[in-house]
Scaffold this motif. Structure first.
Motif, short mmCIF file in Angstrom:
data_model
loop_
_atom_site.label_atom_id
_atom_site.label_comp_id
_atom_site.label_asym_id
_atom_site.label_seq_id
_atom_site.Cartn_x
_atom_site.Cartn_y
_atom_site.Cartn_z
N LYS A 1 12.46 4.66 -1.72
CA LYS A 1 13.67 4.56 -2.76
C LYS A 1 13.68 3.39 -3.77
N LYS A 2 13.38 2.17 -3.26
CA LYS A 2 12.99 1.13 -4.11
C LYS A 2 12.28 1.40 -5.18
N GLU A 3 11.08 2.12 -5.05
CA GLU A 3 10.07 2.18 -6.14
C GLU A 3 10.59 3.44 -6.88
N GLY A 4 11.43 4.23 -6.41
CA GLY A 4 11.93 5.56 -7.20
C GLY A 4 10.93 6.59 -7.12
N LEU A 5 10.21 6.67 -5.76
CA LEU A 5 9.22 7.47 -5.77
C LEU A 5 9.57 8.91 -5.11
N THR B 1 0.89 -1.27 0.00
CA THR B 1 -0.12 0.02 -0.09
C THR B 1 0.82 1.44 -0.17
N VAL B 2 2.19 1.23 0.48
CA VAL B 2 2.83 2.30 0.71
C VAL B 2 3.13 3.16 -0.66
N PRO B 3 3.48 2.63 -1.86
CA PRO B 3 3.76 3.31 -3.00
C PRO B 3 2.29 3.82 -3.25
N ARG B 4 1.02 3.52 -3.23
CA ARG B 4 0.03 3.96 -3.73
C ARG B 4 -0.27 5.12 -2.78
N LEU B 5 0.07 5.06 -1.49
CA LEU B 5 -0.10 6.30 -0.60
C LEU B 5 0.59 7.45 -1.07
N LEU B 6 1.94 7.00 -1.20
CA LEU B 6 2.86 7.89 -1.63
C LEU B 6 2.74 8.79 -3.02
N ALA B 7 2.13 7.83 -3.82
CA ALA B 7 1.72 8.53 -5.34
C ALA B 7 0.45 9.39 -5.11
#
Length: 66
Positions: A62-66, A32-38
């Motif tokens: 960092k891993k997702e490059g966000l 869920t982390v990448p979606r919330l950051l996006a």
């Protein structure tokens, strides 16, 4: 020999089952982390909302490059 029903009632089986559930919930939080950051939430907001450490959220960021 234990039957399946008897095995399901053992403490060991119950412990393993609960451990699997907890691991699944944790994995869902991490996904869920990448979606919330996006969506524009800050690292701190995501960590608080998902009850994760800020460092865990930063590592995913960092891993997702966000």
């Amino acid at each position: 020999m234990f039957s399946l029903d008897e095995l399901k009632q053992t403490r060991y089986f119950q412990d393993v089952l609960e451990e699997g559930r907890q691991e699944g919930r944790f994995e869902n939080k991490l996904e869920t982390v990448p979606r919330l950051l996006a969506l524009g939430l800050t690292v701190e907001q995501v960590a608080e909302a998902l009850q994760l450490d800020i460092e865990q959220v930063r590592n995913i960021q960092k891993k997702e490059g966000l």
